[in-house]
Write a protein that holds these residues in place. Sequence first.
Motif, PDB file in Angstrom:
ATOM      1  N   PRO A 226       0.824  -1.213   0.000  1.00  0.00           N
ATOM      2  CA  PRO A 226       0.000   0.000   0.000  1.00  0.00           C
ATOM      3  C   PRO A 226       0.858   1.264   0.000  1.00  0.00           C
ATOM      4  O   PRO A 226       1.905   1.321   0.631  1.00  0.00           O
ATOM      5  N   SER A 227       0.374   2.272  -0.708  1.00  0.00           N
ATOM      6  CA  SER A 227       1.106   3.535  -0.782  1.00  0.00           C
ATOM      7  C   SER A 227       0.916   4.323   0.511  1.00  0.00           C
ATOM      8  O   SER A 227       0.057   4.014   1.337  1.00  0.00           O
ATOM      9  N   THR A 228       1.720   5.357   0.671  1.00  0.00           N
ATOM     10  CA  THR A 228       1.614   6.212   1.851  1.00  0.00           C
ATOM     11  C   THR A 228       0.256   6.908   1.883  1.00  0.00           C
ATOM     12  O   THR A 228      -0.354   7.057   2.938  1.00  0.00           O
ATOM     13  N   ARG A 229      -0.233   7.330   0.726  1.00  0.00           N
ATOM     14  CA  ARG A 229      -1.549   7.978   0.653  1.00  0.00           C
ATOM     15  C   ARG A 229      -2.652   7.013   1.094  1.00  0.00           C
ATOM     16  O   ARG A 229      -3.566   7.383   1.825  1.00  0.00           O
ATOM     17  N   ARG A 230      -2.548   5.753   0.656  1.00  0.00           N
ATOM     18  CA  ARG A 230      -3.547   4.745   1.029  1.00  0.00           C
ATOM     19  C   ARG A 230      -3.505   4.465   2.538  1.00  0.00           C
ATOM     20  O   ARG A 230      -4.542   4.307   3.180  1.00  0.00           O
ATOM     21  N   LYS A 231      -2.291   4.398   3.107  1.00  0.00           N
ATOM     22  CA  LYS A 231      -2.166   4.175   4.552  1.00  0.00           C
ATOM     23  C   LYS A 231      -2.755   5.344   5.330  1.00  0.00           C
ATOM     24  O   LYS A 231      -3.420   5.153   6.351  1.00  0.00           O
ATOM     25  N   ARG A 232      -2.515   6.552   4.877  1.00  0.00           N
ATOM     26  CA  ARG A 232      -3.063   7.736   5.541  1.00  0.00           C
ATOM     27  C   ARG A 232      -4.589   7.717   5.475  1.00  0.00           C
ATOM     28  O   ARG A 232      -5.272   8.029   6.459  1.00  0.00           O
ATOM     29  N   LEU A 233      -5.142   7.332   4.318  1.00  0.00           N
ATOM     30  CA  LEU A 233      -6.595   7.231   4.173  1.00  0.00           C
ATOM     31  C   LEU A 233      -7.161   6.161   5.109  1.00  0.00           C
ATOM     32  O   LEU A 233      -8.194   6.368   5.747  1.00  0.00           O
ATOM     33  N   GLN A 234      -6.485   5.027   5.212  1.00  0.00           N
ATOM     34  CA  GLN A 234      -6.953   3.953   6.093  1.00  0.00           C
ATOM     35  C   GLN A 234      -6.938   4.388   7.552  1.00  0.00           C
ATOM     36  O   GLN A 234      -7.865   4.074   8.300  1.00  0.00           O
ATOM     37  N   ARG A 235      -5.895   5.122   7.963  1.00  0.00           N
ATOM     38  CA  ARG A 235      -5.857   5.619   9.340  1.00  0.00           C
ATOM     39  C   ARG A 235      -7.021   6.566   9.603  1.00  0.00           C
ATOM     40  O   ARG A 235      -7.651   6.515  10.662  1.00  0.00           O
TER      41      ARG A 235
END
Length: 73
Positions: free
Chosen positions: A32-41
């Motif tokens: 997962p990309s950093t943007r995707r991880k931020r969205l998941q958080r």
Amino acid sequence: MARRFFSDPDLHGDVPDRVRPRLGEWGPALVPSTRRKRLQRTLVVAGFVVATLVVIATWWLFYWMMTGKGGIF
């Protein structure tokens, strides 16, 4: 220099390839990309807030009905 939290995406550092467990098992497409991880958080926090509000609203509704303050039932 202050170190930021979650600032280093390289978890292996200078470790040689022969001692890294399962190197390349996922492949770059499934990481997962950093943007995707931020969205998941953000979604996890929002889901927690919504679930908490639902529990509080349900408790308030049952309390309101059990105390006889509600004229609907």
